[in-house]
Every structure is written in C-alpha cells, then in structure tokens.
Design a protein around this motif. Structure first.
Motif, short mmCIF file in Angstrom:
data_model
loop_
_atom_site.label_atom_id
_atom_site.label_comp_id
_atom_site.label_asym_id
_atom_site.label_seq_id
_atom_site.Cartn_x
_atom_site.Cartn_y
_atom_site.Cartn_z
N SER A 101 0.85 -1.20 0.00
CA SER A 101 0.00 0.00 0.00
C SER A 101 0.88 1.24 0.00
N PRO A 102 1.57 1.50 -1.11
CA PRO A 102 2.56 2.57 -1.13
C PRO A 102 1.94 3.96 -1.08
N ARG A 103 2.66 4.88 -0.42
CA ARG A 103 2.20 6.25 -0.27
C ARG A 103 3.35 7.23 -0.47
N ILE A 104 3.02 8.37 -1.03
CA ILE A 104 3.97 9.46 -1.21
C ILE A 104 3.43 10.67 -0.47
N ALA A 105 4.26 11.28 0.36
CA ALA A 105 3.88 12.50 1.08
C ALA A 105 4.79 13.64 0.60
N ILE A 106 4.18 14.69 0.09
CA ILE A 106 4.92 15.87 -0.36
C ILE A 106 4.69 16.98 0.66
N ILE A 107 5.77 17.44 1.28
CA ILE A 107 5.66 18.54 2.24
C ILE A 107 5.68 19.85 1.47
N SER A 108 4.52 20.44 1.34
CA SER A 108 4.40 21.72 0.65
C SER A 108 4.27 22.81 1.71
N SER A 109 3.27 23.64 1.64
CA SER A 109 3.09 24.74 2.59
C SER A 109 1.77 25.42 2.34
N GLN A 110 1.22 26.06 3.36
CA GLN A 110 0.04 26.91 3.15
C GLN A 110 0.37 28.04 2.18
N MET A 111 1.66 28.34 2.03
CA MET A 111 2.08 29.40 1.11
C MET A 111 1.93 28.97 -0.34
N ALA A 112 1.53 27.71 -0.58
CA ALA A 112 1.23 27.23 -1.93
C ALA A 112 -0.17 27.61 -2.37
N GLY A 164 -3.81 4.45 -10.55
CA GLY A 164 -3.97 3.17 -11.21
C GLY A 164 -2.90 2.16 -10.84
N GLN A 165 -1.77 2.65 -10.32
CA GLN A 165 -0.71 1.76 -9.85
C GLN A 165 -0.84 1.44 -8.37
N GLY A 166 -1.89 1.96 -7.75
CA GLY A 166 -2.11 1.70 -6.33
C GLY A 166 -1.28 2.56 -5.40
N ILE A 167 -0.75 3.68 -5.91
CA ILE A 167 0.10 4.56 -5.12
C ILE A 167 -0.67 5.83 -4.78
N ALA A 168 -0.83 6.11 -3.49
CA ALA A 168 -1.54 7.30 -3.03
C ALA A 168 -0.57 8.45 -2.79
N VAL A 169 -1.01 9.66 -3.09
CA VAL A 169 -0.18 10.86 -2.94
C VAL A 169 -0.91 11.88 -2.08
N GLY A 170 -0.26 12.36 -1.04
CA GLY A 170 -0.81 13.41 -0.21
C GLY A 170 0.12 14.61 -0.18
N ILE A 171 -0.45 15.80 -0.15
CA ILE A 171 0.34 17.04 -0.08
C ILE A 171 -0.05 17.72 1.23
N TYR A 172 0.96 18.20 1.97
CA TYR A 172 0.71 18.63 3.35
C TYR A 172 1.36 19.97 3.68
N HIS A 173 0.59 20.77 4.45
CA HIS A 173 1.14 21.95 5.12
C HIS A 173 1.56 21.51 6.51
N PRO A 174 2.85 21.59 6.85
CA PRO A 174 3.32 21.05 8.12
C PRO A 174 3.05 21.93 9.33
N GLY A 175 2.41 23.07 9.11
CA GLY A 175 2.24 24.05 10.19
C GLY A 175 3.37 25.06 10.16
N TRP A 176 3.20 26.10 10.95
CA TRP A 176 4.29 27.07 11.13
C TRP A 176 5.13 26.53 12.28
N VAL A 177 6.30 26.02 11.93
CA VAL A 177 7.08 25.19 12.85
C VAL A 177 8.34 25.92 13.30
N ARG A 178 8.69 25.73 14.57
CA ARG A 178 9.89 26.35 15.12
C ARG A 178 11.13 25.61 14.63
N THR A 179 11.58 25.99 13.44
CA THR A 179 12.80 25.46 12.83
C THR A 179 13.65 26.63 12.39
N ASP A 180 14.79 26.34 11.78
CA ASP A 180 15.62 27.41 11.21
C ASP A 180 14.82 28.19 10.16
N MET A 181 13.98 27.48 9.40
CA MET A 181 13.18 28.12 8.37
C MET A 181 12.01 28.88 8.97
#
Length: 214
Positions: free
Chosen positions: A113-124, A156-173
């Motif tokens: 049950s393969p999955r792809i997670a793309i970390i995008s942003s609310q800025m998208a 069709g290949q059974g691969i799910a893709v999700g795109i996510y806003h990780p929140g405003w996170v206390r990191t260097d960025m």
C-alpha cells in the motif's frame, strides 16, 4: 513500514525520522554530506540515480519528499529575487520532488500500500495570497500542482499521494516565534500519512488534519 525521508538531517525531516523510528518503522533518511544518512542532493539528477541503485530491490511503503529551501525570505521586490535564486529554489522544491519520486517509483511499486507525502506549505495556496516570498510561494504551489497530477497518474498503480502543510514550525526556516514544535508537526504529519489512501489521494491537508484550500 519501510519509510524514506528526504532532508532528514534537521528540522521537520529529522523529527519525522525520529517519530517513525520510535514506533518501529525502518527509516531511510537522506541528506547532503551527513554521516549516517543516505547521500542525496535532490537538485542533482545523478544523485537520484545513485540512490536508486543503492536501494534497488528495497520496497518502500512511504516516501516523504521533505527537502526544501526558502531562499527569498526578506527579499525586496524592487531589487531582489535574482534569477539564480529562482532556479535554485525550483531545482530543490519542485524538480527535486519529481526526481525523488521518479527514481524511487520501482521501490514504491514493490510495496503493498505505497504512499507518497509531499511537504508543501500553506504558502502554496492560491486563495491565501498575502504577497511577498514570491519564489518560495511559487515553488510550493508548483509542488502542490505536481502532487495533484501525480495522484491522478499513480492511482492506477495503487500509489496514493498526499500534499501537506506542516504548520508554522519552530525550525531554522520557521523561526523561533512559530506556532508549533518540530515534534508536534511530525506527530501530525505521521498521522496524516497513516490515514492516506487511494480514496483520499491528491488531498491537500494541514498537519492537524484539516483540508487546506487550494
């Protein structure tokens, strides 16, 4: 599960690596020039080919495209946003995501049950457009669009893709005044990835499970 995370040496990527590993998942973390991580410069096509060769025959249940840059913070519209900054940002934030998925597609195809997670942003988001940070916003919007279209082609290949806003996170960025910790972001993102399925493929969600406007 067997999980691969790009840009796993710091920030959200490191927290995701820790979170997945803590519950017993096998985690492959990539980074540039860091001992203990698989070598990957996501902007380098040859590096992707090398990684694919290294992981040949290894099934991957989840690939998290987390590596990213925010180079244009504080740039001035009058004299900033150099062409080189656009090129470098898109090479990492957009092309790097595509090359990662393309290179590791055989590994995903080996999983149940393969999955792809793309970390995008609310800025998208097109509906949330307060101005500024043109390069970062454009690159994250492109990553969102990429994920939405990959979701169609890979369903069709059974691969799910999700795109996510990780929140405003206390990191260097994100900076020290951001809303949530790296651990909180990672816990939320892991829950979103666990819930991702072919029924929800193409979703754009926040770290805490809310549908984000496109």
């Amino acid at each position: 599960m067997d999980v691969l995370i790009t840009g796993a040496n710091r920030g959200i990527g490191a927290a995701l690596k820790t979170g997945f590993a803590a519950r017993g998942d096998k985690v492959f973390g990539t980074a540039r020039g860091h001992e203990g991580f698989l070598e990957l410069d996501v902007a380098n096509p040859q590096a992707h080919r090398d990684l694919a060769a290294q992981l040949e025959g290894q099934a991957l249940d989840v690939v998290v495209c987390n590596a990213g840059v925010y180079l244009d913070k504080g740039q001035s519209l009058a004299d900033g946003y150099a062409p080189e900054m656009w090129a470098q940002s898109f090479a990492v934030n957009v092309t790097g995501v595509f090359l990662t998925i393309q290179a590791l597609l055989p590994n995903l195809q080996m999983a149940a049950s393969p999955r792809i997670a793309i970390i995008s942003s609310q800025m998208a988001s097109d509906t949330r457009a307060p101005g500024g940070s043109y390069i970062y916003r454009a690159s994250k919007a492109a990553a969102l669009n990429l994920g939405r279209n990959l979701a169609v082609d890979l369903k069709g290949q059974g691969i799910a893709v999700g795109i996510y806003h990780p929140g405003w996170v206390r990191t260097d960025m994100g900076g020290s005044t951001a809303d949530i910790s790296e651990q909180e972001a990672a816990e939320g993102l892991i829950a979103r990835i666990d819930a991702l399925s072919l029924e929800t493929t193409g979703c754009f969600e926040t770290w805490d499970g809310r549908a984000h406007p496109f």
